[in-house]
Design a protein around this motif. Structure first.
Motif, mmCIF file in Angstrom:
data_model
loop_
_atom_site.group_PDB
_atom_site.id
_atom_site.type_symbol
_atom_site.label_atom_id
_atom_site.label_comp_id
_atom_site.label_asym_id
_atom_site.label_seq_id
_atom_site.Cartn_x
_atom_site.Cartn_y
_atom_site.Cartn_z
ATOM 1 N N TYR A 214 0.812 -1.220 0.000
ATOM 2 C CA TYR A 214 0.000 0.000 0.000
ATOM 3 C C TYR A 214 0.838 1.259 0.000
ATOM 4 N N GLY A 215 2.153 1.149 -0.178
ATOM 5 C CA GLY A 215 2.971 2.361 -0.218
ATOM 6 C C GLY A 215 4.445 2.038 -0.117
ATOM 7 N N HIS A 235 2.657 7.700 0.302
ATOM 8 C CA HIS A 235 1.370 7.097 -0.006
ATOM 9 C C HIS A 235 0.667 7.951 -1.051
#
Length: 275
Positions: A214-215, A235
């Motif tokens: 996710y990042g 992010h």
């Protein structure tokens, strides 16, 4: 109105060092302020990153019991905190990760979507910068490329930066650059692993889903063992520099988990060679 703390990372390093000196002798901010004829808010601002005047710094070192022969490291920190850094010439301030990386001796980074900046070719950089939400073009694009190339010099220039990069396999498969340029990017990663200070691991797509998709995450460590490690997270909405020990500790554990899941360097290189 009081001056706000300087956002420069080097200034915050100096502030933390001064706070440690004060706490080591058991002196409160109020007592220090009284002895120095400062206000308590001013002591607080200095410890958060406002650079003190030169003679004020000397007075603080004397008050905190630092012998004169040990002043040099703090005076050097003061000088560096006032130095804007080479990146200012390209329109960048001291916030973000660039000033942190400049002082670090080790950077550990995990990249899910792209090849890490310190391992990118010029063609790859240009494609990434023009694909951002606010695409760069013209001189801004050229400056961004120049800055990233200069950052890469830390891998070979003294003092050398040690780099441990973990890359998701899908980032390597994604053809950000077409044809030969994509192959050149993969070749550069392999070539950089020949440097003793560069370690590359790949998280194989065969392991399926895993925490971290996710990042991007980076951890920076410094030559001075007293200086705490910091984490930098990117992010979709932006980025964040994290200095709180509990958060940095969690980031460290996350990176170690990713390293355990990833292929070792030899197998990672073999995978990139196949690609």
């Amino acid at each position: 109105m009081g001056q706000r703390p300087n956002p420069n990372f080097r200034a915050r390093q100096l502030g933390r060092a001064l706070r440690r000196l004060r706490e080591q002798i058991g002196m409160s901010q109020r007592e220090a302020a009284t002895r120095l004829r400062y206000s308590v808010p001013k002591i607080s601002r200095i410890e958060q990153g406002q650079v003190p005047e030169y003679h004020g710094l000397r007075a603080m070192l004397d008050l905190y019991g630092v012998i004169v022969s040990d002043w040099d490291e703090y005076l050097l920190m003061h000088e560096r905190a006032q130095d804007k850094g080479w990146w200012h010439a390209y329109g960048m301030d001291g916030r973000g990760f660039i000033s942190v990386e400049a002082d670090a001796c080790l950077v550990r980074t995990f990249d899910f979507g792209y090849v890490p900046g310190l391992l990118q070719t010029v063609d790859y950089m240009r494609q990434v910068f023009t694909a951002e939400r606010r695409p760069l073009e013209g001189q801004l694009l050229d400056d961004a490329v120049t800055v990233r190339l200069r950052r890469q010099r830390r891998l070979v220039d003294e003092p050398q930066l040690r780099l441990h990069a973990i890359i998701d396999e899908n980032a390597l498969r994604r053809q950000v650059c077409p044809g030969a340029a994509h192959e050149a990017q993969l070749r550069k990663i392999v070539d950089q692993t020949e440097l003793e200070n560069v370690t590359v691991q790949v998280v194989s797509e065969s392991i399926g889903t895993y925490p971290g998709q996710y990042g991007n995450l980076s951890l920076a460590s410094f030559p001075d063992p007293v200086e705490p490690e910091v984490a930098y997270v990117e992010h979709i909405l932006g980025s964040m520099l994290e200095e709180r020990e509990s958060r940095v500790s969690a980031a460290r554990l996350a990176f170690e988990d990713l390293a355990d899941r990833a292929l070792d360097q030899e197998d990672s290189i073999a995978l990139i060679e196949r690609l």
